[in-house]
Design an enzyme around this catalytic site. Sequence first.
Site, PDB file in Angstrom:
ATOM      1  N   ASN A   9      -3.770  41.683   1.311  1.00  0.00           N
ATOM      2  CA  ASN A   9      -2.429  41.592   1.904  1.00  0.00           C
ATOM      3  C   ASN A   9      -2.197  42.825   2.790  1.00  0.00           C
ATOM      4  O   ASN A   9      -2.259  43.955   2.307  1.00  0.00           O
ATOM      5  CB  ASN A   9      -1.394  41.520   0.773  1.00  0.00           C
ATOM      6  N   HIS A  12       1.755  45.980   4.510  1.00  0.00           N
ATOM      7  CA  HIS A  12       2.206  47.378   4.576  1.00  0.00           C
ATOM      8  C   HIS A  12       1.589  48.172   5.722  1.00  0.00           C
ATOM      9  O   HIS A  12       2.026  49.281   5.998  1.00  0.00           O
ATOM     10  CB  HIS A  12       2.042  48.048   3.214  1.00  0.00           C
ATOM     11  N   HIS A  45       3.123  38.174   4.622  1.00  0.00           N
ATOM     12  CA  HIS A  45       4.394  37.587   4.185  1.00  0.00           C
ATOM     13  C   HIS A  45       5.391  37.717   5.338  1.00  0.00           C
ATOM     14  O   HIS A  45       5.799  38.828   5.680  1.00  0.00           O
ATOM     15  CB  HIS A  45       4.882  38.347   2.939  1.00  0.00           C
ATOM     16  N   ARG A  47       8.750  37.639   6.209  1.00  0.00           N
ATOM     17  CA  ARG A  47      10.056  37.648   5.543  1.00  0.00           C
ATOM     18  C   ARG A  47      11.177  37.279   6.502  1.00  0.00           C
ATOM     19  O   ARG A  47      11.068  37.494   7.713  1.00  0.00           O
ATOM     20  CB  ARG A  47      10.338  39.047   4.983  1.00  0.00           C
ATOM     21  N   ARG A  51      10.811  42.490   7.880  1.00  0.00           N
ATOM     22  CA  ARG A  51      10.701  43.936   7.628  1.00  0.00           C
ATOM     23  C   ARG A  51       9.278  44.461   7.803  1.00  0.00           C
ATOM     24  O   ARG A  51       9.088  45.640   7.981  1.00  0.00           O
ATOM     25  CB  ARG A  51      11.232  44.295   6.242  1.00  0.00           C
ATOM     26  N   HIS A  52       8.291  43.572   7.719  1.00  0.00           N
ATOM     27  CA  HIS A  52       6.940  44.040   8.052  1.00  0.00           C
ATOM     28  C   HIS A  52       6.301  43.141   9.109  1.00  0.00           C
ATOM     29  O   HIS A  52       6.365  43.428  10.294  1.00  0.00           O
ATOM     30  CB  HIS A  52       6.051  44.284   6.823  1.00  0.00           C
ATOM     31  N   GLU A  72       2.521  33.782   3.365  1.00  0.00           N
ATOM     32  CA  GLU A  72       3.561  33.691   2.331  1.00  0.00           C
ATOM     33  C   GLU A  72       4.903  33.449   3.005  1.00  0.00           C
ATOM     34  O   GLU A  72       5.263  34.172   3.941  1.00  0.00           O
ATOM     35  CB  GLU A  72       3.638  34.998   1.538  1.00  0.00           C
ATOM     36  N   THR A 102      10.463  44.361  -3.149  1.00  0.00           N
ATOM     37  CA  THR A 102       9.290  43.492  -3.065  1.00  0.00           C
ATOM     38  C   THR A 102       9.622  42.194  -3.806  1.00  0.00           C
ATOM     39  O   THR A 102      10.724  42.051  -4.340  1.00  0.00           O
ATOM     40  CB  THR A 102       8.053  44.197  -3.658  1.00  0.00           C
ATOM     41  N   THR A 103       8.679  41.241  -3.843  1.00  0.00           N
ATOM     42  CA  THR A 103       8.936  39.958  -4.499  1.00  0.00           C
ATOM     43  C   THR A 103       9.031  40.190  -6.015  1.00  0.00           C
ATOM     44  O   THR A 103       8.020  40.437  -6.665  1.00  0.00           O
ATOM     45  CB  THR A 103       7.811  38.957  -4.162  1.00  0.00           C
ATOM     46  N   GLU A 153       0.053  30.824  -7.970  1.00  0.00           N
ATOM     47  CA  GLU A 153      -0.302  32.245  -8.070  1.00  0.00           C
ATOM     48  C   GLU A 153       0.591  32.847  -9.153  1.00  0.00           C
ATOM     49  O   GLU A 153       1.817  32.752  -9.080  1.00  0.00           O
ATOM     50  CB  GLU A 153      -0.095  32.947  -6.729  1.00  0.00           C
ATOM     51  N   HIS A 194       0.261  40.677  -7.428  1.00  0.00           N
ATOM     52  CA  HIS A 194       1.424  41.561  -7.446  1.00  0.00           C
ATOM     53  C   HIS A 194       1.202  42.795  -8.310  1.00  0.00           C
ATOM     54  O   HIS A 194       0.981  42.681  -9.512  1.00  0.00           O
ATOM     55  CB  HIS A 194       2.723  40.890  -7.885  1.00  0.00           C
ATOM     56  N   GLY A 216      -2.250  43.958  -2.179  1.00  0.00           N
ATOM     57  CA  GLY A 216      -1.773  44.604  -0.961  1.00  0.00           C
ATOM     58  C   GLY A 216      -1.429  46.069  -1.114  1.00  0.00           C
ATOM     59  O   GLY A 216      -2.201  46.938  -0.735  1.00  0.00           O
ATOM     60  N   HIS A 217      -0.271  46.346  -1.684  1.00  0.00           N
ATOM     61  CA  HIS A 217       0.312  47.685  -1.654  1.00  0.00           C
ATOM     62  C   HIS A 217      -0.642  48.788  -2.106  1.00  0.00           C
ATOM     63  O   HIS A 217      -0.829  49.786  -1.404  1.00  0.00           O
ATOM     64  CB  HIS A 217       1.598  47.686  -2.499  1.00  0.00           C
TER      65      HIS A 217
HETATM   66  N1  PXP Z   1       1.012  37.844  -4.071  1.00  0.00           N
HETATM   67  C1  PXP Z   1       2.261  37.520  -3.675  1.00  0.00           C
HETATM   68  C2  PXP Z   1       2.675  36.093  -3.771  1.00  0.00           C
HETATM   69  C3  PXP Z   1       3.132  38.500  -3.163  1.00  0.00           C
HETATM   70  O1  PXP Z   1       4.377  38.156  -2.783  1.00  0.00           O
HETATM   71  C4  PXP Z   1       2.671  39.829  -3.054  1.00  0.00           C
HETATM   72  C5  PXP Z   1       3.565  40.896  -2.514  1.00  0.00           C
HETATM   73  O2  PXP Z   1       4.029  40.575  -1.271  1.00  0.00           O
HETATM   74  C6  PXP Z   1       1.358  40.101  -3.456  1.00  0.00           C
HETATM   75  C7  PXP Z   1       0.559  39.092  -3.980  1.00  0.00           C
HETATM   76  C8  PXP Z   1       0.759  41.463  -3.319  1.00  0.00           C
HETATM   77  O3  PXP Z   1       1.401  42.371  -4.142  1.00  0.00           O
HETATM   78  P1  PXP Z   1       1.074  43.909  -3.985  1.00  0.00           P
HETATM   79  O4  PXP Z   1       1.466  44.295  -2.596  1.00  0.00           O
HETATM   80  O5  PXP Z   1       1.929  44.548  -5.031  1.00  0.00           O
HETATM   81  O6  PXP Z   1      -0.391  44.087  -4.233  1.00  0.00           O
END
Ligand code: PXP
Length: 240
Positions: A9, A12, A45, A47, A51-52, A72, A102-103, A153, A194, A216-217
Amino acid sequence: MKRIRLGVNIDHVATVRNARGENYPSPLRAAKLAEKNGADSVTIHLREDRRHINEFDLKKIIKELKIPLNLEIAATKEMLRIASRSKPPYICIVPEKRKEITTEGGLNLNYNKNFLKILIKRLKKNNSRISLFIEPSLKDLENAKKLGANCVEIHTGKLCNLINKKRNYKNELKKIQAAVDKGNKLGLEVHAGHGLTYISAKILSKIKGIKEFNIGHFLIGESIFEGMPSSIKKFKRILK
Ligand code: PXP
């Protein structure tokens, strides 16, 4: 045994770009670098508040990426329109609140059921693989199947929080294992995502039946110190 796929992801990268309103660092460059270094898919994603990632990023990435793009989106008419136009190979429907950082949790599959059903049906017509981002709840897995999703997921935020705080995570892990088993029994492909770090990804990778991790993060954060190729390769070794 087949290894778990890694979805990277890159939201960021866009967050850093947008912090200055510049046109760098480039999410497209990050997507291509992820592809080059063994990512199985790239996630973005889009949004409501942009925002990103924005639609221009989506257009460029979908045009140039050779591995599948996982888009997403929230379950809204605007996103249905955008996804119908761009036809990404993978789509993950996620809940979205404007003020969240975040989600924060999985979808509420009892709310707006009819719209979700229509959304899934329409998006599947473009041959997109449709996933629903849900809590590890057995009821939600049944509902996801009834709604016609191809995949789910599982939201791993709670598990990752417990692991980060060095608290007992065994019950949450059991809950996820039960959800994964149920999903596989129902014929849904099960993914997870996540809050995953090297440590939590390693713990979660011991669970059998998860086909894909979306990260991602933490991965983008680690890329500051060790570079994205190294961070991706480390996750790939964990998911072997
Ligand atoms: N999966 C989904 C469905 C998400 O919404 C996100 C965050 O946008 C992630 C995975 C990735 O999460 P993280 O950025 O915390 O790794």
